[in-house]
Design a protein around this motif. Structure first.
Motif, PDB file in Angstrom:
ATOM      1  N   CYS A  20       0.855  -1.197   0.000  1.00 24.77           N
ATOM      2  CA  CYS A  20       0.000   0.000   0.000  1.00 24.77           C
ATOM      3  C   CYS A  20       0.884   1.239   0.000  1.00 24.77           C
ATOM      4  O   CYS A  20       2.012   1.201   0.497  1.00 24.77           O
ATOM      5  CB  CYS A  20      -0.926   0.017   1.214  1.00 24.77           C
ATOM      6  SG  CYS A  20      -2.137   1.359   1.121  1.00 24.77           S
ATOM      7  N   ASN A  22      -0.081   3.972   1.493  1.00 19.61           N
ATOM      8  CA  ASN A  22      -0.373   4.656   2.748  1.00 19.61           C
ATOM      9  C   ASN A  22       0.089   3.779   3.913  1.00 19.61           C
ATOM     10  O   ASN A  22       0.300   2.565   3.749  1.00 19.61           O
ATOM     11  CB  ASN A  22      -1.883   4.881   2.918  1.00 19.61           C
ATOM     12  CG  ASN A  22      -2.353   6.191   2.312  1.00 19.61           C
ATOM     13  OD1 ASN A  22      -1.566   7.014   1.875  1.00 19.61           O
ATOM     14  ND2 ASN A  22      -3.663   6.380   2.290  1.00 19.61           N
ATOM     15  N   ALA A  23       0.153   4.402   5.049  1.00 20.96           N
ATOM     16  CA  ALA A  23       0.359   3.656   6.295  1.00 20.96           C
ATOM     17  C   ALA A  23      -0.584   4.276   7.327  1.00 20.96           C
ATOM     18  O   ALA A  23      -0.158   4.965   8.260  1.00 20.96           O
ATOM     19  CB  ALA A  23       1.812   3.739   6.739  1.00 20.96           C
ATOM     20  N   ARG A  29      -3.937  -3.800   9.397  1.00 15.45           N
ATOM     21  CA  ARG A  29      -2.783  -4.627   9.019  1.00 15.45           C
ATOM     22  C   ARG A  29      -1.707  -4.586  10.096  1.00 15.45           C
ATOM     23  O   ARG A  29      -0.906  -5.497  10.224  1.00 15.45           O
ATOM     24  CB  ARG A  29      -2.176  -4.131   7.697  1.00 15.45           C
ATOM     25  CG  ARG A  29      -3.088  -4.298   6.521  1.00 15.45           C
ATOM     26  CD  ARG A  29      -2.397  -3.877   5.248  1.00 15.45           C
ATOM     27  NE  ARG A  29      -1.850  -2.528   5.360  1.00 15.45           N
ATOM     28  CZ  ARG A  29      -0.894  -2.053   4.593  1.00 15.45           C
ATOM     29  NH1 ARG A  29      -0.356  -2.811   3.670  1.00 15.45           N
ATOM     30  NH2 ARG A  29      -0.470  -0.821   4.739  1.00 15.45           N
ATOM     31  N   TYR A  30      -1.689  -3.451  10.850  1.00 17.47           N
ATOM     32  CA  TYR A  30      -0.661  -3.324  11.877  1.00 17.47           C
ATOM     33  C   TYR A  30      -1.124  -3.883  13.217  1.00 17.47           C
ATOM     34  O   TYR A  30      -0.391  -3.856  14.189  1.00 17.47           O
ATOM     35  CB  TYR A  30      -0.280  -1.849  12.037  1.00 17.47           C
ATOM     36  CG  TYR A  30       0.068  -1.203  10.717  1.00 17.47           C
ATOM     37  CD1 TYR A  30       1.120  -1.693   9.943  1.00 17.47           C
ATOM     38  CD2 TYR A  30      -0.683  -0.148  10.218  1.00 17.47           C
ATOM     39  CE1 TYR A  30       1.414  -1.134   8.716  1.00 17.47           C
ATOM     40  CE2 TYR A  30      -0.382   0.422   8.986  1.00 17.47           C
ATOM     41  CZ  TYR A  30       0.664  -0.072   8.248  1.00 17.47           C
ATOM     42  OH  TYR A  30       0.959   0.476   7.023  1.00 17.47           O
ATOM     43  N   GLY A 203      -9.635  -0.626   5.302  1.00 15.14           N
ATOM     44  CA  GLY A 203      -9.049   0.118   4.181  1.00 15.14           C
ATOM     45  C   GLY A 203     -10.010   0.360   3.059  1.00 15.14           C
ATOM     46  O   GLY A 203     -11.141  -0.028   3.091  1.00 15.14           O
TER      47      GLY A 203
HETATM   48  S1  SF4 Z   1      -6.235   1.403   5.644  1.00 12.96           S
HETATM   49 FE1  SF4 Z   1      -6.147   0.949   3.429  1.00 12.96          FE
HETATM   50  S2  SF4 Z   1      -5.121   2.756   2.544  1.00 12.96           S
HETATM   51 FE2  SF4 Z   1      -4.673   2.784   4.741  1.00 12.96          FE
HETATM   52  S3  SF4 Z   1      -2.706   1.695   4.967  1.00 12.96           S
HETATM   53 FE3  SF4 Z   1      -4.350   0.187   5.275  1.00 12.96          FE
HETATM   54  S4  SF4 Z   1      -4.647  -0.727   3.264  1.00 12.96           S
HETATM   55 FE4  SF4 Z   1      -3.524   1.199   2.936  1.00 12.96          FE
END
Ligand code: SF4
Length: 203
Positions: A20, A22-23, A29-30, A203
């Motif tokens: 991605c 973005n972070a 994901r984190y 996301g």
């Molecule tokens: S929420 Fe979506 S846009 Fe933001 S870092 Fe995660 S995957 Fe990327």
């Protein structure tokens, strides 16, 4: 083991990449290794076209097939186009892309004409009411250029995609949701607040 797709009601979600641009501070994901405690969305390798089509099986069994994450699906633009074309060839299943709206920056060209006729619905994560807030919560690789690019992406998407929406995460302590809705109204697209979950992908 990894899950490249998961089903919620009559919708099938495709997990093409964990990459991605973005972070986001709210990105699960984190936080969570698994989505809803059972789907292993961290990929050991990005799935091929053949693997994705095998996971879909018959597209017509779903009302909608969604390209989403753990990650930004349009980072795999060519695969999205290939799979979307196969879905469209099979029948009337709606094709949706959930995106951060950075693709035109990422590829340094307008990719939206390439999605015409393949994608029915693009859901764009607007995420904020201005570039300062966006930058502070999304930590984009593109820095302050990202928010303007998301706005431009929405404008361009309207020219080629039948349905385009702008969304924010329901975090009023970080995002002025009323102001973000005004931006969506000015852009002439529907606005949706995505639920924030401590342990789910947003996301
Ligand atoms: S929420 Fe979506 S846009 Fe933001 S870092 Fe995660 S995957 Fe990327």
């Amino acid at each position: 083991m990894q899950d490249i797709s998961y089903r919620l009601d009559n919708h099938l979600y495709l997990n093409l990449t964990n990459r991605c641009t973005n972070a986001c501070v709210f990105c699960v994901r984190y936080k969570a290794r698994e989505f809803q405690g059972k789907y292993r969305l961290w990929l050991e390798s990005e799935p091929t076209f053949e693997e994705i089509m095998k996971a879909i099986n018959d597209p017509c069994q779903y009302t909608e097939i969604v390209f989403c994450g753990y990650g930004e699906p349009l980072i795999r633009l060519e695969t999205v186009k290939q799979v979307a074309a196969a879905i469209k060839k099979a029948g009337p299943t709606r094709v949706r892309v959930d995106t951060n709206g950075h693709a035109n920056l990422f590829y340094d060209r307008n990719i939206l004409p390439e999605l015409k006729g393949l994608v029915d619905f693009v859901s764009v994560s607007l995420n904020a009411q201005n570039s300062e807030v966006y930058d502070s919560i999304c930590n984009s690789f593109f820095g302050r250029a990202a928010y303007a690019a998301v706005i431009d992406f929405i404008k361009e998407a309207k020219k080629y995609i039948p349905l385009v929406e702008a969304t924010v995460v329901g975090l009023p302590q970080m995002i002025n949701i009323d102001e973000a809705k005004k931006i969506a109204d000015e852009l002439g697209v529907p606005f949706r607040v995505r639920p924030y979950y401590e342990d789910e992908y947003v996301g």
